[in-house]
Design a protein around this motif. Structure first.
Motif, PDB file in Angstrom:
ATOM      1  N   ASN A 164       0.829  -1.210   0.000  1.00  0.00           N
ATOM      2  CA  ASN A 164       0.000   0.000   0.000  1.00  0.00           C
ATOM      3  C   ASN A 164       0.859   1.255   0.000  1.00  0.00           C
ATOM      4  O   ASN A 164       1.440   1.578   0.997  1.00  0.00           O
ATOM      5  CB  ASN A 164      -0.893   0.013   1.234  1.00  0.00           C
ATOM      6  CG  ASN A 164      -2.188  -0.719   0.958  1.00  0.00           C
ATOM      7  OD1 ASN A 164      -2.461  -1.109  -0.158  1.00  0.00           O
ATOM      8  ND2 ASN A 164      -2.992  -0.901   1.982  1.00  0.00           N
ATOM      9  N   GLY A 213      -0.759  -7.293   1.336  1.00  0.00           N
ATOM     10  CA  GLY A 213      -2.011  -6.558   1.478  1.00  0.00           C
ATOM     11  C   GLY A 213      -2.901  -6.742   0.272  1.00  0.00           C
ATOM     12  O   GLY A 213      -2.895  -7.801  -0.335  1.00  0.00           O
ATOM     13  N   PRO A 214      -3.678  -5.721  -0.051  1.00  0.00           N
ATOM     14  CA  PRO A 214      -4.680  -5.884  -1.104  1.00  0.00           C
ATOM     15  C   PRO A 214      -4.086  -6.348  -2.432  1.00  0.00           C
ATOM     16  O   PRO A 214      -2.911  -6.152  -2.705  1.00  0.00           O
ATOM     17  CB  PRO A 214      -5.260  -4.479  -1.254  1.00  0.00           C
ATOM     18  CG  PRO A 214      -5.051  -3.853   0.053  1.00  0.00           C
ATOM     19  CD  PRO A 214      -3.769  -4.406   0.581  1.00  0.00           C
ATOM     20  N   MET A 215      -4.946  -6.954  -3.234  1.00  0.00           N
ATOM     21  CA  MET A 215      -4.528  -7.359  -4.569  1.00  0.00           C
ATOM     22  C   MET A 215      -4.231  -6.128  -5.404  1.00  0.00           C
ATOM     23  O   MET A 215      -4.954  -5.143  -5.342  1.00  0.00           O
ATOM     24  CB  MET A 215      -5.672  -8.081  -5.274  1.00  0.00           C
ATOM     25  CG  MET A 215      -5.940  -9.449  -4.779  1.00  0.00           C
ATOM     26  SD  MET A 215      -7.235 -10.151  -5.807  1.00  0.00           S
ATOM     27  CE  MET A 215      -7.635 -11.567  -4.808  1.00  0.00           C
ATOM     28  N   MET A 250      -0.834 -10.994  -5.605  1.00  0.00           N
ATOM     29  CA  MET A 250      -1.723 -11.304  -4.492  1.00  0.00           C
ATOM     30  C   MET A 250      -0.943 -11.774  -3.284  1.00  0.00           C
ATOM     31  O   MET A 250       0.079 -12.440  -3.416  1.00  0.00           O
ATOM     32  CB  MET A 250      -2.708 -12.402  -4.924  1.00  0.00           C
ATOM     33  CG  MET A 250      -3.631 -11.950  -6.033  1.00  0.00           C
ATOM     34  SD  MET A 250      -4.631 -13.291  -6.658  1.00  0.00           S
ATOM     35  CE  MET A 250      -3.504 -14.117  -7.710  1.00  0.00           C
ATOM     36  N   ASP A 251      -1.446 -11.435  -2.124  1.00  0.00           N
ATOM     37  CA  ASP A 251      -0.721 -11.775  -0.908  1.00  0.00           C
ATOM     38  C   ASP A 251      -0.685 -13.276  -0.707  1.00  0.00           C
ATOM     39  O   ASP A 251      -1.619 -13.984  -1.062  1.00  0.00           O
ATOM     40  CB  ASP A 251      -1.385 -11.121   0.300  1.00  0.00           C
ATOM     41  CG  ASP A 251      -2.645 -11.847   0.711  1.00  0.00           C
ATOM     42  OD1 ASP A 251      -3.672 -11.598   0.066  1.00  0.00           O
ATOM     43  OD2 ASP A 251      -2.579 -12.675   1.632  1.00  0.00           O
ATOM     44  N   MET A 263       0.782 -15.518  -2.195  1.00  0.00           N
ATOM     45  CA  MET A 263       1.015 -16.385  -3.333  1.00  0.00           C
ATOM     46  C   MET A 263       1.863 -15.673  -4.380  1.00  0.00           C
ATOM     47  O   MET A 263       2.171 -14.492  -4.250  1.00  0.00           O
ATOM     48  CB  MET A 263      -0.298 -16.870  -3.941  1.00  0.00           C
ATOM     49  CG  MET A 263      -1.328 -15.800  -4.148  1.00  0.00           C
ATOM     50  SD  MET A 263      -2.924 -16.497  -4.548  1.00  0.00           S
ATOM     51  CE  MET A 263      -2.717 -16.846  -6.258  1.00  0.00           C
ATOM     52  N   GLN A 318       2.638 -18.381   1.993  1.00  0.00           N
ATOM     53  CA  GLN A 318       1.502 -18.178   2.895  1.00  0.00           C
ATOM     54  C   GLN A 318       2.002 -18.014   4.315  1.00  0.00           C
ATOM     55  O   GLN A 318       2.797 -18.795   4.792  1.00  0.00           O
ATOM     56  CB  GLN A 318       0.562 -19.378   2.835  1.00  0.00           C
ATOM     57  CG  GLN A 318      -0.783 -19.085   2.204  1.00  0.00           C
ATOM     58  CD  GLN A 318      -1.812 -18.524   3.162  1.00  0.00           C
ATOM     59  OE1 GLN A 318      -1.741 -18.787   4.351  1.00  0.00           O
ATOM     60  NE2 GLN A 318      -2.751 -17.761   2.641  1.00  0.00           N
ATOM     61  N   ASN A 319       1.549 -16.949   4.923  1.00  0.00           N
ATOM     62  CA  ASN A 319       1.776 -16.776   6.350  1.00  0.00           C
ATOM     63  C   ASN A 319       3.234 -16.548   6.726  1.00  0.00           C
ATOM     64  O   ASN A 319       3.585 -16.606   7.876  1.00  0.00           O
ATOM     65  CB  ASN A 319       1.287 -17.981   7.141  1.00  0.00           C
ATOM     66  CG  ASN A 319      -0.156 -18.263   6.843  1.00  0.00           C
ATOM     67  OD1 ASN A 319      -0.910 -17.345   6.544  1.00  0.00           O
ATOM     68  ND2 ASN A 319      -0.522 -19.513   6.888  1.00  0.00           N
ATOM     69  N   HIS A 359       2.920 -13.673   8.805  1.00  0.00           N
ATOM     70  CA  HIS A 359       1.728 -13.409   9.591  1.00  0.00           C
ATOM     71  C   HIS A 359       1.610 -14.276  10.818  1.00  0.00           C
ATOM     72  O   HIS A 359       1.157 -13.809  11.836  1.00  0.00           O
ATOM     73  CB  HIS A 359       0.471 -13.639   8.766  1.00  0.00           C
ATOM     74  CG  HIS A 359       0.388 -12.695   7.629  1.00  0.00           C
ATOM     75  ND1 HIS A 359       0.214 -11.356   7.810  1.00  0.00           N
ATOM     76  CD2 HIS A 359       0.490 -12.892   6.307  1.00  0.00           C
ATOM     77  CE1 HIS A 359       0.184 -10.762   6.641  1.00  0.00           C
ATOM     78  NE2 HIS A 359       0.364 -11.681   5.711  1.00  0.00           N
ATOM     79  N   ALA A 385      -0.523 -11.472  13.758  1.00  0.00           N
ATOM     80  CA  ALA A 385      -1.651 -10.840  13.096  1.00  0.00           C
ATOM     81  C   ALA A 385      -1.875  -9.410  13.584  1.00  0.00           C
ATOM     82  O   ALA A 385      -2.197  -8.521  12.816  1.00  0.00           O
ATOM     83  CB  ALA A 385      -2.909 -11.672  13.308  1.00  0.00           C
ATOM     84  N   GLN A 418       0.479  -7.134  12.057  1.00  0.00           N
ATOM     85  CA  GLN A 418       0.094  -6.896  10.678  1.00  0.00           C
ATOM     86  C   GLN A 418      -1.052  -5.889  10.608  1.00  0.00           C
ATOM     87  O   GLN A 418      -1.043  -4.982   9.790  1.00  0.00           O
ATOM     88  CB  GLN A 418      -0.329  -8.215  10.034  1.00  0.00           C
ATOM     89  CG  GLN A 418      -0.573  -8.122   8.567  1.00  0.00           C
ATOM     90  CD  GLN A 418       0.656  -7.641   7.827  1.00  0.00           C
ATOM     91  OE1 GLN A 418       1.777  -7.898   8.248  1.00  0.00           O
ATOM     92  NE2 GLN A 418       0.442  -6.911   6.754  1.00  0.00           N
ATOM     93  N   CYS A 454      -1.021  -2.586   8.440  1.00  0.00           N
ATOM     94  CA  CYS A 454      -1.850  -2.420   7.263  1.00  0.00           C
ATOM     95  C   CYS A 454      -2.990  -1.460   7.478  1.00  0.00           C
ATOM     96  O   CYS A 454      -3.676  -1.084   6.551  1.00  0.00           O
ATOM     97  CB  CYS A 454      -2.410  -3.774   6.816  1.00  0.00           C
ATOM     98  SG  CYS A 454      -1.108  -4.924   6.403  1.00  0.00           S
ATOM     99  N   ASN A 455      -3.245  -1.109   8.724  1.00  0.00           N
ATOM    100  CA  ASN A 455      -4.410  -0.285   8.991  1.00  0.00           C
ATOM    101  C   ASN A 455      -4.130   1.161   8.615  1.00  0.00           C
ATOM    102  O   ASN A 455      -3.332   1.839   9.244  1.00  0.00           O
ATOM    103  CB  ASN A 455      -4.732  -0.382  10.480  1.00  0.00           C
ATOM    104  CG  ASN A 455      -5.996   0.355  10.796  1.00  0.00           C
ATOM    105  OD1 ASN A 455      -6.437   1.192  10.007  1.00  0.00           O
ATOM    106  ND2 ASN A 455      -6.574   0.051  11.933  1.00  0.00           N
ATOM    107  N   PRO A 456      -4.797   1.647   7.584  1.00  0.00           N
ATOM    108  CA  PRO A 456      -4.516   2.988   7.106  1.00  0.00           C
ATOM    109  C   PRO A 456      -4.771   4.038   8.174  1.00  0.00           C
ATOM    110  O   PRO A 456      -4.156   5.094   8.163  1.00  0.00           O
ATOM    111  CB  PRO A 456      -5.497   3.171   5.955  1.00  0.00           C
ATOM    112  CG  PRO A 456      -6.083   1.856   5.682  1.00  0.00           C
ATOM    113  CD  PRO A 456      -5.873   1.003   6.878  1.00  0.00           C
TER     114      PRO A 456
END
Ligand code: HEA
Ligand code: HEA
Ligand code: CUA
Ligand SMILES: [Cu+2]
Lengths: 300, 99, 648, 204
Positions: free
Chosen positions: A133, A167-169, A184-185, A187, A274-275, A278, A282, A285, A289-291
């Motif tokens: 982001n 984060g977001p795609m 994508m997150d 992957m 994956q993970n 994370h 969490a 994270q 990630c929280n704007p």
């Protein structure tokens, strides 16, 4: 009524001509600068041909029918009746089937071809792309360089982009070099691109990722191999090292300018697993990630 | 039609259905836990058994084909199973590369 | 939670909306009280189970939502007209396109179509009402409270802002911590349940309640499309129900379906969303095809060309629509094999659709075409939709889609099919069936103004967007910089949008004007129609048909007229008619749903639980309800029929 | 619905006697079609996610065949007794109908009890709905089925009350028939849960 319909019918082809001549400069998709974009461009042209044909047929039929079969005085006793016509119906089922086949074959071919490197002889260069982001992070594992919001590539060498996201795609799109793929997150997706000509190409995210998405642009600089090597050397020797803390600040939601580092974040984290970052963190994270908690987004 | 139903005095159909469903369940259990077949074979067999047993319920217990709407009811169920297969198999196939 | 978080604050636009809402509510309350209309409202509308009134309420709601979605659209166009505009900031823009897309598809297009089908289908098949009138009322009210719940997000709590597709992880708690996306999940859920019940209701109605003699292959084309649409609804909406439920769990109870941690998989959301989402777009286009079929054959004064092929093609489209969903995410990396298969299934849809296009053209050929407003909308549909359709096929070519995906090329495609398909059909249907609903005709002159303004505006607005896409402009950008060459086309597009807005205003004026001065429809058959709805008086008596018509052929009413008799009512044959009683329960249960939903949105679980108890109570009362409806006496039927000039 | 609502057709079982009943039964079948797709979506979700266990337990850590078999047998039997209830209804034996409905209801309640115990057991082992994608999808799939069964129990109680109040009428008969369809359907769903969740989970 008659004139109105004519006027209106002529509107579309007319604007088409106007637009094609006036704006083709900026039509990035129609100005391919690499084999991938070229493949897609050819496919697009091929399909446009058929589509125009269909449009013309339908429009001509439509206009003729509307003009000839309007209700006119003296038609009071005309009682048209007709059920259908099997032969005609077979015709307009069969021709579309042929057209669809003519479109499907090159589509399937191209779709398979685009999964592979553009050249067999030349070893592709690998670049990891991480969308965050709202910035793009590029890591060159072999060169041990990391850049933000711009990426240098050598011309005539296939580039294997390995895409992922924190984060977001997002979608990684450089119209003049070729079509996009999602990042994508958790992957990893792969996208092969290649540039034929040195130059600067606009790249941007094509998939909405929130507040700063609009500004998620990057520049692809295609250089001759020599220049590219020079740039690599320079970056390796002059760019600062990326530390984990620095990296975390980069990941914070917001916009950043261009950056260059002489190592990559892949050393300590791979977001495509994956993970990987994370499990058990969490909360951490969420904070990252929280704007609302980040330093907010900088918009001009 | 279900009309013949009310002349029966003993629920043969139900009892046979029940026994069959028990048998199918235990076969599935054995195949899964004790047969020692390959996973693919096991999955294939137990899914087939499940489908059989579902059909059993539909016909033996639910009287799917009875009444003047029997045909509609049957088509409806078949189509819903078709969509179910599309959704399940399609989703797995489409996301296979990340599973 | 603080009040300042509860109400959206700090925005002149929103304060204006607050004021407007409060004023409107006060106004409505005042008018109702002043004219002593409360009882009327309750008796005639809120408790009605009459399919025609329910249909009217659907359409009114849909037009309101078209206004709301249209205002959103105009705001977006205003922001995009020039580079670096400062009219809307990113946050607002994001909320606006999200609500625009969601409202237009789910709360405008769907209810508009469902409204028309409510009014028309029972009439077309010669039925008294739908199979489950009570359920029908419940469906409507659930849709309505769902829509209201979604709309209040604008002033209470904040609107959803992750796009109408609400992809995860963006739509998850991590990145959308407010209540906005809860509104999305819950409001769509509530109205979705209503839609599912509508699907079942109309499927059974059409299968079981047709007039004697109306075999499947004698059904009017609109009814056919509704039948197939119901099948799509029944098998597609449960997928949405589940997807939204999982979203709700993720957002309210911290489950891990689509999260980034602990195994969650954001792609699964996209997959489920589109398994529903693609059939959804055909749910709004198939009935449109039906409307066009009716209008075209009426005003070409010819039977629909190739009726059977028309039926098979809708069945084909519906079948294919369930196996193409991946074309919405070709770029997610599922691989060439998956993409190729879905590419081909998608393109295959062009074939049955083409069959329909040519059959319409050949219905017109050799016809005697009258250019009424309804017909203009239907005619304009053909060329415009073909543009949208063939560009859809271009999108379906996976390798090429990598270049179009999420660009304005896509935006242009779907507005071309949605507007030239669905919106044109809604307008065509509205003008065509208006006399059936209200007993007067919409003014043709004003209607034609609406048509030309809207249709031309539409092309000016969306045609340039194809080129914007090829220039690299992606969707959901709230602004762009100079020097990309995007400005001129964006200006053009905005001009088109304004024209459409003016067209819409003319339509609204027309509704008002025609109500006052419009030509009354005395015959019940103003267009010389072909199907059974035109055999009734306008507006239709609440029992629909005094005696059930007998059907001998396709275009039943046309055949009756040609045989010289028309639809005659033999007073000797009249029998008392059984009717369902009105009930306030569907309305009240839906209100409880509203509060349950509101409770969930704000995580006020006590409210949700109390409201759920009320819902359960309503259902239990219904279960014990022994109301068998009532009978309309023969005398009353005679009186009504004579008044409408239909009786002997 | 029309006049036909009161046309009796003596050759049919009671539940099919009125037009209204026939419409309702058909409508319910179609609703079951929608339910098939609803559960299919939950199965798709589960099958996509069940190996994504994060840091939580896996299927083979959790599932125990004994509990599952008890639940399965309870539900299978209840489906059988529910069939017997309808059989008795068609023979016009109210007492038989009520008895078998009651038995069905108790078996259903037994099933729910065991299921809740199973869930509580998992939660005690630290496997909650929030632990991992696998567990979220497991609890939601199996829980949705459980919720359906609980709803079916409440519904059956309502119908038993109505039967006691009103005896056999076309309306009560239709309700019994519809609830029986629902009940058998839940058994069908369970068969797939048994196969695709439990057996598959223990094999993999
Ligand atoms: C009413 C709604 C509607 C309709 C009818 C359609 C119809 C079609 N759509 Fe569209 N579509 C949408 C609404 C609709 N779409 C929406 C809302 C989105 C975007 C959602 C979002 O992302 O927000 C979308 C997105 C979308 C995509 C995804 C693109 C992307 O995200 O990258 C694709 C790709 O395949 C696609 C394809 C098609 C095709 C092939 C048809 C076909 O059905 C068209 C068939 C019609 C014709 C082809 C014309 C008539 C035929 C002839 C005259 C015969 C001869 C023609 C040929 C042989 C080609 N659509
Ligand atoms: C049936 C569906 C439907 C309809 C009818 C429309 C109608 C319109 N849409 Fe819509 N649109 C969608 C469905 C639809 N759209 C969807 C699904 C999306 C994707 C959303 C997403 O990305 O999540 C979208 C996205 C979308 C975008 C892209 C936004 C972006 O990605 O950044 C744009 C941009 O121009 C746009 C424009 C318009 C316009 C100008 C109209 C016009 O036709 C509107 C016509 C105008 C009116 C009817 C106005 C009436 C009101 C007045 C006249 C009142 C004036 C008074 C005041 C201003 C106080 N739409
Ligand atoms: Cu991955 Cu946040
Ligand atoms: Cu689609």
């Amino acid at each position: 009524m008659k004139q109105k319909i004519w006027k209106w019918a002529s509107l579309l082809p007319l604007s088409l001509v106007l637009l094609l001549s006036g704006c083709s400069e900026n039509m990035l998709v129609m100005r391919p600068k690499g084999p991938v974009a070229k493949t897609q461009y050819d496919l697009i042209l091929w399909s446009i041909g058929f589509m125009l044909l269909i449009i013309v047929v339908v429009f001509v039929l439509f206009t003729v029918v509307l003009i000839r079969y309007r209700e006119k005085p003296g038609m009071e006793n005309y009682e048209p009746e007709e059920e259908g016509n099997t032969l005609l119906e077979i015709v307009w089922t069969a021709i579309p089937i042929l057209i669809v086949t003519a479109l499907a074959i090159p589509t399937v071919k191209a779709t398979f071809a685009l999964e592979k490197p553009t050249k067999e002889k030349v070893e592709p260069i690998t670049i990891h792309v991480t969308a965050a982001n709202w910035k793009w992070i590029f890591s060159y594992p072999d060169q041990n360089i990391e850049t933000v919001n711009y990426v240098n590539i050598p011309v005539d060498v296939p580039v294997k982009f390995k895409l992922t996201s924190v984060g977001p795609m997002n979608s990684f799109w450089v119209p003049q070099l070729g079509g996009q793929k999602y990042a994508m997150d958790g992957m990893e997706t792969e996208l092969f691109l290649e540039a034929d000509e040195p130059g600067s190409y606009m790249g941007r995210s094509a998939n909405f990722s929130g507040e700063g998405f609009t500004h998620m642009e990057f520049e692809v600089v295609a250089q001759t191999q020599k220049e590219f090597n020079k740039w690599v050397k320079e970056a390796q020797s002059t760019a600062p090292k990326l530390s984990e803390t620095k990296y975390e600040t980069i990941l914070k939601p917001g916009l950043v300018g261009r950056m260059t580092f002489s190592n990559t974040h892949l050393e300590w984290i791979d977001h495509s697993k994956q993970n990987s970052h994370h499990a058990g963190e969490a909360d951490e994270q969420a904070r990252l990630c929280n704007p609302l908690e980040g330093n907010g987004i900088v918009v001009e | 039609m279900g009309a013949n139903h009310h002349h029966e005095t003993f629920p043969w159909k139900h009892i046979v259905g029940f026994i069959l469903s028990l048998v199918l369940t235990f076969i599935a259990l054995w195949v899964a836990l004790s047969s020692g077949w390959t996973i693919k074979a096991i999955l294939g067999v137990i899914v087939t058994l499940a489908v059989l047993q579902a059909a059993l319920q539909l016909f033996m217990f639910m009287h799917m084909t009875e009444s003047d709407s029997g045909r509609v009811q049957t088509i409806n169920m078949l189509y819903s199973f078709f969509i179910a297969v599309v959704v399940v198999a399609g989703s797995i196939w489409v996301m296979w590369f990340v599973l | 939670m603080k009040w300042s978080e509860f109400f959206v604050t700090g925005e002149p636009l929103i304060y204006a909306a607050d004021v407007a809402i409060v004023l409107t509510v006060i106004g409505i309350v005042f008018v109702l009280t002043y004219f002593k209309k409360w009882k009327w409202l309750w008796d005639e509308w809120l408790t009605t189970v009459d399919h025609k009134k329910i249909g009217v309420m659907y359409i009114i709601s849909a037009v309101l939502m078209l206004f709301r979605g249209g205002v959103d659209a105009l705001l977006m166009r205003a922001q995009l007209t020039a580079p670096n505009m400062k009219f809307l900031n990113s946050e607002h823009y994001n909320e606006i396109f999200t609500t625009h897309g969601t409202i237009m598809i789910l709360f405008m297009a769907m209810p508009f179509i469902i409204g028309l089908m409510n009014i028309v289908v029972p009439l077309q098949i010669g039925a008294r009402d739908v199979a489950y009138p009570y359920l029908n009322a419940l469906s409507f009210w659930l849709f309505f409270v769902g829509a209201m719940l979604f709309n209040i997000s604008f002033v209470i709590g904040g609107s959803p802002n992750a796009g109408w597709t609400s992809y995860f992880p963006l739509a998850g708690n991590e990145f959308s911590p407010g209540v906005g996306n809860n509104y999305y999940a819950v409001a769509l859920q509530i109205s979705g349940i209503g839609t599912l019940m509508t699907g079942i209701n109309f499927l059974v109605t059409i299968l079981k309640m047709r007039a004697p003699g109306m075999t499947l292959m004698r059904m009017p084309m609109f009814t056919w499309t509704i039948l197939i649409t119901c099948v799509l609804i029944i098998f597609a909406f449960p997928v949405l129900t589940v997807a939204l439920a999982l979203m709700t769990f993720d957002r309210l109870f911290d489950t891990q379906f689509f999260t980034m941690a602990n195994g969650g998989m954001s792609m699964l959301w996209a997959n489920l969303f589109w398994i529903w989402g693609h059939p959804e777009v055909y749910i709004v286009i198939l009935p449109s095809f039906g409307i066009f079929s009716e209008v075209v054959s009426t005003f070409a004064r010819k039977r629909l060309f190739g009726y059977k092929a028309m039926v098979y093609s809708i069945v084909g489209i519906a079948f294919l629509s369930f196996i193409v969903w991946v074309h919405h995410f070709f770029t997610m990396g599922a691989g060439a094999a998956v993409n190729s298969v879905f590419s081909i299934t998608t393109m295959a849809i062009a074939v049955p659709t083409g069959v329909k296009i040519f059959n319409w053209l050949f219905t017109l050929r050799k016809g005697k075409i009258r250019f009424t407003t309804a017909m203009l909308w239907s005619l304009a549909f053909i060329p415009n939709f073909v543009i949208g359709g063939v560009t859809g096929v271009m999108l379906a070519m996976a390798a090429a889609d990598y270049q179009y995906h999420n660009s304005y090329f896509l935006i242009a495609h779907f507005h071309y099919v949605l507007i030239a398909g669905t919106v044109f059909a809604c307008f065509a249907g509205l003008h065509y069936w208006y006399p059936k609903m209200f007993g007067h005709i919409l003014n043709e002159r004003l209607g034609k103004w609406t048509f030309w303004l809207f249709m031309i505006g539409f092309n000016i607005c969306f045609f340039p967007m194809y080129f914007l896409g090829l220039m690299g402009m992606t969707r959901r950008m709230y602004t762009y910089s100079e020097g990309l060459g995007w400005t001129p086309l964006n200006v053009v597009a905005s001009v088109g949008a304004v024209l459409m807005g003016i067209g819409f205003i003319v339509l609204c004026y027309n509704i008002y004007y025609s109500a006052r001065y419009g030509e009354r429809d005395m015959t019940g058959d103003p267009w010389d129609g072909r199907t059974l709805e035109w055999a009734t008086s306008s507006p239709v008596a609440h029992y629909n048909f005094a005696i059930t018509p007998e059907v001998k052929d396709l275009d039943a009413y046309w055949e009756m007229k040609k045989s010289g008799k028309g639809f005659e009512i033999d007073e000797e044959k009249l029998k008392p008619i059984h009717m369902p009683s009105n009930s306030g329960r569907p309305f009240l249960i839906s209100i409880a749903f509203f509060f349950a939903g509101f409770g969930l949105v704000f995580k006020w679980f006590w409210l949700a639980i109390i409201a759920t108890i009320f819902i359960a109570l309503g259902l239990i009362l219904r279960s014990f309800d022994d109301d068998d409806g009532y009978y309309i006496s023969v005398d009353e039927i005679k009186r009504t029929e004579r008044l409408s000039g239909k009786g002997a | 619905m029309a006049e036909a609502a009161h046309q009796y057709d003596e050759t049919m079982p009671l539940e099919y006697r009125t037009e209204e009943s026939r419409l309702n039964i058909l409508g319910f079948w179609i609703f079951l079609g929608a339910e098939v797709v609803l559960f299919a979506t939950l199965f798709a979700t589960y099958l996509v996610l069940f190996q994504r266990t994060g840091s939580g337990p896996t299927t083979s850590d959790l599932f125990e065949i004994k509990d599952v078999m008890i639940e399965t047998l309870l539900l299978l039997t209840s489906s059988f007794t529910c069939g017997l209830a309808v059989f008795e209804m068609r023979r016009r034996r109210l007492s038989g109908l009520l008895t078998w409905l009651l038995v069905t209801l108790l078996l259903g309640a037994g099933f729910i009890t065991f299921e809740i115990r199973e869930f509580i057991h998992y939660v005690h082992e630290g496997a909650t709905i929030q632990t991992s994608a696998f567990l979220s999808s497991f609890f939601v799939l199996v829980g949705t089925h459980g919720a359906h069964v609980s709803l079916g129990i409440c519904w059956m109680i309502l119908i038993i009350i109505q039967l006691l109040q009103r005896g056999f009428t076309p309306r009560t008969a239709r309700k019994v028939f519809i609830v029986s369809l629902y009940w058998h359907f839940l058994d069908v769903v369970w068969i797939f849960i048994f196969t695709l969740v439990y057996l598959t989970g223990m094999v993999m």
